[in-house]
Enzyme design. Structure first.
Site, PDB file in Angstrom:
ATOM      1  CD  GLU A   1       7.044  10.856  -7.426  1.00 41.37           C
ATOM      2  OE1 GLU A   1       7.276   9.374  -6.838  1.00 41.37           O
ATOM      3  OE2 GLU A   1       5.979  11.289  -7.229  1.00 41.37           O
TER       4      GLU A   1
ATOM      5  CG  ASP B   1       6.536   6.216  -9.318  1.00 45.75           C
ATOM      6  OD1 ASP B   1       6.098   5.382  -9.882  1.00 45.75           O
ATOM      7  OD2 ASP B   1       5.870   6.722  -8.216  1.00 45.75           O
TER       8      ASP B   1
ATOM      9  CG  HIS C   1       1.667   4.941  -3.129  1.00 44.85           C
ATOM     10  ND1 HIS C   1       1.036   4.482  -4.239  1.00 44.85           N
ATOM     11  CD2 HIS C   1       2.819   5.532  -3.580  1.00 44.85           C
ATOM     12  CE1 HIS C   1       1.118   4.871  -5.225  1.00 44.85           C
ATOM     13  NE2 HIS C   1       2.264   5.690  -5.142  1.00 44.85           N
TER      14      HIS C   1
END
Length: 262
Positions: free
Chosen positions: A149, A175, A49
Site C-alpha cells: 500500500e 494508502d 483502524h
C-alpha cells in the site's frame, strides 16, 4: 503429515470462483455475526483502524465462525504479539498492514508460522478446537496476507512476494493512492495500473491477489482485473449508509446509497 489444505478458506480459494468478504470495525460480536450472515465467505476483524480490542476479539471470532464464515484478523502495524494471540484465539488468517520491505514480510511470516517456518509460540488455546494441534498442518492452513500500500512496497513488490510463507497480497487502495499522490477512494487510471501490476506479480509468484473495495460493483470490477478475494466496505460504512437512506426516505428526500472503504 503432507495433508492437503482443508480449511474452509483454502478450499474456496482452490476453486475458480472469486470469494467475497465482510469487514468488521465495530467492537461487537453481534455486529460481526450479522456481517458473517450476509453470505460472505470470510469476515475480517480490523484491529488496525477498527475499534476492536483483544477483549472483544474472541467473541467476535466465535460469532463469525458460528455464522459459517471464515474468521480473519487485520493486526495493528508491527504488533506481532497480537498476531499470535489472534491466531491462538481462532483466527484462520491474518492481514499484516504496511509491509514495505522484505524484512517486514519476513517478520510477518515469523509471527504466524510455527518452527521451522517461523517463530510462533505454541499455545493454541482455542485454535486447537478448529485446526487441531499438529503444527505442520496448522502452518499449511493459516492464511498470511501482506498489505502492499505504499510506493516503497511497490518498489519491493517482487522481492516481498518471493518471501517463503506468504500466501498473498491484500491491497490497501486508500494508502496506495495516497502514497502516489492520489486521493483515496477515487478510481483513476493511474491507480488501476498499480492494481494490475500487483495482480500480475501475484500470478508470477503463485500468490493470492486480494483487495479492499468500496462496494459490490467495485468488487466485481476488481475481480475483472484478476483479484481473487475482495472485501466489500465495512459494517460501519453500510450501517451509516443504509440508515441515512431510510431516514431521508422518511423525510421525503432522496439519498443515494454510497459505500466506502472503512
Amino acid at each position: 503429515m503432507g495433508q492437503p489444505k482443508g480449511s474452509p478458506l483454502w478450499l474456496q480459494l482452490e476453486g475458480e470462483e472469486p470469494i467475497f468478504g465482510g469487514w468488521c470495525t465495530l467492537p461487537s460480536s453481534f455486529a460481526a455475526e450479522l456481517v458473517a450472515h450476509c453470505g460472505v465467505n470470510y469476515a475480517v476483524v480490523d484491529m488496525q483502524h477498527g475499534l476492536t480490542g483483544y477483549s472483544d476479539l474472541v467473541s467476535m471470532l466465535q460469532a463469525i465462525s458460528l455464522a459459517g464464515s471464515v474468521p480473519m484478523v487485520r493486526i495493528p502495524f508491527g504488533d506481532y504479539g497480537i498476531a499470535q494471540r489472534a491466531l491462538d484465539a481462532g483466527a484462520m488468517g491474518l492481514i499484516f498492514p504496511m509491509i514495505n520491505t522484505v524484512e517486514l514480510a519476513e517478520d510477518a511470516v515469523r509471527s504466524c508460522r510455527y518452527p521451522p517456518l517461523g517463530e510462533r509460540s505454541y499455545g493454541p488455546i482455542r485454535a486447537r478446537l478448529h485446526l487441531g494441534a499438529d503444527t505442520e498442518w496448522v502452518n499449511s492452513q493459516v492464511l498470511c496476507l501482506v498489505q502492499i500500500e505504499t510506493k516503497e512496497a511497490m518498489s519491493n513488490l517482487d522481492a516481498i512476494l518471493a518471501v517463503p510463507g506468504i500466501d498473498g497480497v491484500y491491497v490497501g487502495p486508500a494508502d496506495l493512492a495516497l502514497s502516489h499522490g492520489m486521493p483515496p477512494g477515487v478510481a483513476t487510471e493511474e491507480l488501476d495500473v498499480l492494481l494490475r501490476r500487483i495482480v500480475d506479480a501475484c500470478h508470477a509468484h503463485g500468490r493470492i491477489p486480494a483487495i479492499h473495495t468500496l462496494s459490490g460493483v467495485d468488487a466485481l470490477e476488481k475481480v475483472a482485473m484478476g483479484y481473487r478475494m475482495c472485501s466489500i466496505g465495512s459494517d460501519s460504512v453500510w450501517l451509516q449508509s443504509a440508515y441515512s437512506q431510510q431516514v431521508a426516505f422518511a423525510k421525503e428526500k432522496s439519498l443515494e446509497v454510497t459505500g466506502g472503504l472503512y
